[in-house]
Scaffold this active site. Sequence first.
Site, PDB file in Angstrom:
ATOM      1  N   ASP A   1      -1.332  -1.038   6.047  1.00  0.00           N
ATOM      2  CA  ASP A   1      -1.609  -0.595   7.412  1.00  0.00           C
ATOM      3  C   ASP A   1      -3.073  -0.291   7.647  1.00  0.00           C
ATOM      4  O   ASP A   1      -3.467   0.003   8.781  1.00  0.00           O
ATOM      5  CB  ASP A   1      -0.789   0.666   7.730  1.00  0.00           C
ATOM      6  CG  ASP A   1      -1.369   1.897   7.054  1.00  0.00           C
ATOM      7  OD1 ASP A   1      -1.678   1.828   5.844  1.00  0.00           O
ATOM      8  OD2 ASP A   1      -1.530   2.929   7.729  1.00  0.00           O
TER       9      ASP A   1
ATOM     10  N   ASP B   1       0.860  -1.180   0.000  1.00  0.00           N
ATOM     11  CA  ASP B   1       0.000   0.000   0.000  1.00  0.00           C
ATOM     12  C   ASP B   1       0.904   1.240   0.000  1.00  0.00           C
ATOM     13  O   ASP B   1       2.116   1.150   0.213  1.00  0.00           O
ATOM     14  CB  ASP B   1      -0.886  -0.032   1.245  1.00  0.00           C
ATOM     15  CG  ASP B   1      -1.807   1.164   1.337  1.00  0.00           C
ATOM     16  OD1 ASP B   1      -2.340   1.584   0.294  1.00  0.00           O
ATOM     17  OD2 ASP B   1      -1.981   1.697   2.441  1.00  0.00           O
ATOM     18  N   LYS B   2       0.314   2.392  -0.262  1.00  0.00           N
ATOM     19  CA  LYS B   2       1.101   3.632  -0.258  1.00  0.00           C
ATOM     20  C   LYS B   2       0.900   4.419   1.038  1.00  0.00           C
ATOM     21  O   LYS B   2       1.809   4.577   1.831  1.00  0.00           O
ATOM     22  CB  LYS B   2       0.720   4.513  -1.453  1.00  0.00           C
ATOM     23  CG  LYS B   2       1.491   5.844  -1.495  1.00  0.00           C
ATOM     24  CD  LYS B   2       0.993   6.735  -2.600  1.00  0.00           C
ATOM     25  CE  LYS B   2      -0.358   7.337  -2.274  1.00  0.00           C
ATOM     26  NZ  LYS B   2      -0.288   8.331  -1.163  1.00  0.00           N
TER      27      LYS B   2
ATOM     28  N   ARG C   1       5.741  16.677  -5.664  1.00  0.00           N
ATOM     29  CA  ARG C   1       4.496  16.894  -6.393  1.00  0.00           C
ATOM     30  C   ARG C   1       4.449  18.362  -6.805  1.00  0.00           C
ATOM     31  O   ARG C   1       4.412  19.257  -5.954  1.00  0.00           O
ATOM     32  CB  ARG C   1       3.308  16.520  -5.508  1.00  0.00           C
ATOM     33  CG  ARG C   1       3.376  15.092  -5.037  1.00  0.00           C
ATOM     34  CD  ARG C   1       2.478  14.805  -3.858  1.00  0.00           C
ATOM     35  NE  ARG C   1       1.080  14.861  -4.213  1.00  0.00           N
ATOM     36  CZ  ARG C   1       0.110  14.391  -3.425  1.00  0.00           C
ATOM     37  NH1 ARG C   1       0.415  13.840  -2.268  1.00  0.00           N
ATOM     38  NH2 ARG C   1      -1.147  14.474  -3.789  1.00  0.00           N
ATOM     39  N   THR C   2       4.425  18.603  -8.103  1.00  0.00           N
ATOM     40  CA  THR C   2       4.554  19.968  -8.614  1.00  0.00           C
ATOM     41  C   THR C   2       3.185  20.600  -8.855  1.00  0.00           C
ATOM     42  O   THR C   2       2.240  19.927  -9.277  1.00  0.00           O
ATOM     43  CB  THR C   2       5.356  19.984  -9.922  1.00  0.00           C
ATOM     44  OG1 THR C   2       4.724  19.134 -10.883  1.00  0.00           O
ATOM     45  CG2 THR C   2       6.771  19.502  -9.679  1.00  0.00           C
TER      46      THR C   2
ATOM     47  N   ASP D   1      -6.568  -2.687   3.245  1.00  0.00           N
ATOM     48  CA  ASP D   1      -5.506  -3.605   2.830  1.00  0.00           C
ATOM     49  C   ASP D   1      -5.733  -5.030   3.338  1.00  0.00           C
ATOM     50  O   ASP D   1      -4.957  -5.922   2.999  1.00  0.00           O
ATOM     51  CB  ASP D   1      -4.150  -3.114   3.338  1.00  0.00           C
ATOM     52  CG  ASP D   1      -3.830  -1.709   2.864  1.00  0.00           C
ATOM     53  OD1 ASP D   1      -4.073  -1.428   1.689  1.00  0.00           O
ATOM     54  OD2 ASP D   1      -3.349  -0.899   3.679  1.00  0.00           O
TER      55      ASP D   1
ATOM     56  N   LYS E   1      -4.029  27.332  -9.998  1.00  0.00           N
ATOM     57  CA  LYS E   1      -2.904  26.413  -9.804  1.00  0.00           C
ATOM     58  C   LYS E   1      -3.318  25.050 -10.329  1.00  0.00           C
ATOM     59  O   LYS E   1      -4.504  24.682 -10.311  1.00  0.00           O
ATOM     60  CB  LYS E   1      -2.534  26.322  -8.318  1.00  0.00           C
ATOM     61  CG  LYS E   1      -3.597  25.685  -7.434  1.00  0.00           C
ATOM     62  CD  LYS E   1      -3.159  25.656  -5.992  1.00  0.00           C
ATOM     63  CE  LYS E   1      -4.249  25.003  -5.135  1.00  0.00           C
ATOM     64  NZ  LYS E   1      -3.939  25.060  -3.702  1.00  0.00           N
TER      65      LYS E   1
END
Length: 1110
Positions: A849, A425-426, A661-662, A853, A632
């Site tokens: 976590d 997972d992220k 992250r731009t 998941d 933006k």
Amino acid sequence: MDDDDDERMPLTRLNSTEWDDWGVMDETERLLAERRRRGGLGPTLFTCCCCLPRCVAGCFQWLFASCFGDRDYRARLVRVGRPCTEKFPPNTIKNQKYNIITFIPKVLYEQFKMFLNLFFLIMALSQFFPALQVGYIYTYWGPLGFVIAVTMIREAVDDYRRYRRDKEMNSTKYSKLTHQGHTKVASSRIRVGDLLLIEKNQRVPADMVLLRTTERSGACFIRTDQLDGETDWKLRLAVGSTQKLARSTDLFSIDAEVYAEKPQKDIHNFIGTFTRHDASNDNDSLSVENTLWANTVLASGTALGLVVYTGRETRSVMNNSAPRSKTGLLDLEINNLTKILFVVVLVLSVVMMCLKGWQGPWYRYLFRFVLLFSYIIPLSLRVNLDMGKIFYSWTIQRDSEMPQAVVRSTTIPEELGRIVYLLTDKTGTLTQNEMVLKRVHMGSVSYGVDTFDEVQSLVEQHFAPPTAAEPPPPGSRPSGTGRIRRTMTARVAEAVRALALCHNVTPTYEDPAQFSSSQFSSYDSTSVSSATASVGGGSTDLESGQLSEGSAARRPVVYQASSPDEVALVTWTEMVGLTLVHRDLSSMRLRTPAGQLLDYEILLVFPFTSETKRMGIIVRETASGEIRLYMKGADTVMSSIVLYNDWLEEECDNLAREGLRTLVVASKRLSQEQYTEFEQRYNAAKLSVTDRAAKVSAVVESLEREMELLCLTGVEDRLQDHVRPTLELLRNAGIKTWMLTGDKLETASCIAQSSRLVSRSQNLHIFPAISTRAEAHQELNAFRRKNDCALVIKGDALEICLRYYELEFMELACACPAVVVCRCSPTQKASVVQLIQRHTGKRTAAIGDGGNDVSMIQAADCGIGIVGKEGKQASLAADFSIIQFCHLARLLLVHGRYSYHRSASLSQFVIHRGLIISTMQAVFSSVFYFASIALYQGILMIGYATLYTNMPVFSLVLDRDVPAKIALTYPELYKELTKGRSLSYKTFFLWVAISIYQGGILMYGAIWLFEDEFIHIVSISFSALIVTELLMVALTIRTWHYLMAAAEIASFTIYIISMAILKDVFDREFIQSLDFLWKVLAITLVSCLPLYVLKFLTRRFSPPSYTKLT
């Protein structure tokens, strides 16, 4: 009436089918009914006799349906403030594999489906027949009973630990609103129809409909990363009819009900209605925006909800799979080897019968030979492996380098050494979900963490209070539309101002004493209004433009937003001196470093969408009346909107390579006439009936032209500690990592690069959105032409590829160095795991976590849970639990290596121990006229497998080939484990050859050397056998431990003592003679010396790879 209408109607009367059944009742049933109506003893007895079989059958049918049948989900009507009379599942978390009824049957099934145990069960049962007995019954039932007992105790302990952990979670207290006020209730005691009060940062225990919040608008934010993996906060709205009530206790005085559809897996949709049957007669439609799903976390305010789904009917549980018993690859390999050994037993028995002759009761002799050679398949193998697994689990939990590690399943520690695919997972696993602004690029200058103090000084300089010599006000800019070259101070200040205004963030100043649980039920609409004003603006003193003591400025601020990126940007503007102090639907207020307040009127907001990839806002400065559009968004769309520049594309690539992250920030000044004309066209497009979205988009795009580029920002999602080196170690170990996340594509791509999931030398191939088979075919062909490229794909595109080209897609994906699947549901995560298992046959591990998941963790061959900030769902459902992702490297590369190597050595040596004595039995029977009698008495056979050799053999669980430091320094060593060379057919047949050689030498040598009494052959051969086994254990050991030496000495001492005690087996005078001693030593030397020489030559001329490192 359609099916949905039928579901919504309460079944309070017989339906048409029941009336039809009554109409077609046969004659016998009518007669029985008439006799029952008349009464009488005879008819009663007759009726009971007829109904008894039906009742018994019904009980069994109910029991089967309860355990194995499909669950019947149904819609429901829940009365507000009234107890629910229908029965629904209890609201319990359950990760147990067994219950009191299924424990023994399931454990026995799992044991006897293994061929080894089934074979010995048949052998043990045969000893109840006198004609087939070859020894004492206890020699067969004792070891088998011990194996089953050890297994049952281990499974019972594991499941009891799960029960205790579940009980801890189920005992969490929540505040329940009743007629008498607020009471505390355990999570497991929550029922459908309860009114629950959820505090900020509290986990939602069940699926609820949101009725009231402490915000005047009825809004609140929730965090859903534990449910769907998305990091953005979600906005939820209370039911309008209940939010307008003066007090929460008024819910008990209204006549209202909530209709909720039958439980579904879909976490993004909900169909329901809220209906009042009293004077107001309100009827509100309910959607997912009015719900709080279980395992989400309330991020703002306090909420009051009505429970509609509990337990297994909640969305989170329905997206999880049921816990299953996992069998390790090594156990399956050993099971296959035992089948080969069984064939060897049958062949050897048939050969002995052919030599003996098929005369007399040949089938009885054949079965007796099978029993005599059954020691080829050693039952002690199961005992030793199970005890070894317990020891490995104990060492993992005692490892000081992995604090708080927990082994929840002691059956598969060897799987840690065979992993080829890791699915992770992220959010919360690789990242902390804490966004921090790391870089601001202005074109000619770039500001980083070390130089943000320069930005702060420039902002303070720009917004400094005006003096007599400096008449321009702090918020002013050069007027007119001409392009004036501004100073760096003005450029930096304008960029900071844009970041402080272009967002959807709301600041809150929460008083811990405000809106406590005890006060929630008594607050009225006026108090809500004043409280909300205080929360939004901080203090009424702000209306006068001055910040007095005790105002919101001196209280800690909490920013609320749907995206943590925006919170990071606004937090940064506060750090450099320009603070957002108030926001509502129509205005914003900023505070300068000097304490001055700048008021802005919000004219229009263009929210961020996945299609536009940008958000914009039009504001009017109250002091000057200036109107500006701030925008933006992603560089891919903003590059065509801003004025030409020569640095944006290059700097975006540089920031992306750093894993940031731009966001491109731009602005445009609008005159009053321009805005008025745009507003008219915009409102007209919004009123359009056809193609509304396209027309609105076209009008907005007409304004998004030639905007001034202000800055480029780089936001970092903070990674967990040591994530980068851990992923690097795993990649060098040959483990391919797939990241499965529910987050956005852009976010997932940035994390894949910043975490080094994708190395610097590799490119990302972003699989575009597809909807047809032709598009899937085209994109797969395009991807096939890419080399050494990581794949990023969305969940819906993955579904289409798997629907039409499953084999081709999996072939390409498995060849990638890394794969990222974003917008992935919990069910999809489990499906991806199963796809890899099915198409590659390799072992998989899943780590996460969150509650989203759990299904992935349970589907994987090895599930690893991380104790998360928001809960322990993944940790409780996993086979192994750790507290940090970086511990994964040690868990796999060190403990996985040790567990697999040790079990491989242990199993092969136990097989060797059974083969050598069976070889001796075969030689003995062939020499003595093929008699089907045992060579050694039962007491010697039991001692051979337990007291005499078991301690040294089991001490192999202490062996290790390399130190832990070497295993982590050279992760490439792990690749050899995944090939399974430590336990293969090659090593198995090598040990078979060794066993045949040594068994033949020992038996033929004893026959050649013994004189005239049979007891001498037993003494010589058995003593030589024990010494040979002890020497072979010493030959197998790679790293000595003091307990290994102690086990060798203790076992040899026990055998010497038993020789003196067992007078019926050993001739005391003979074993005390030198003749006995030299004969035993001579036979042992012949059986072992060649093997020692062979091992020395092998290590000298063809050493293993690990010996070069040590």
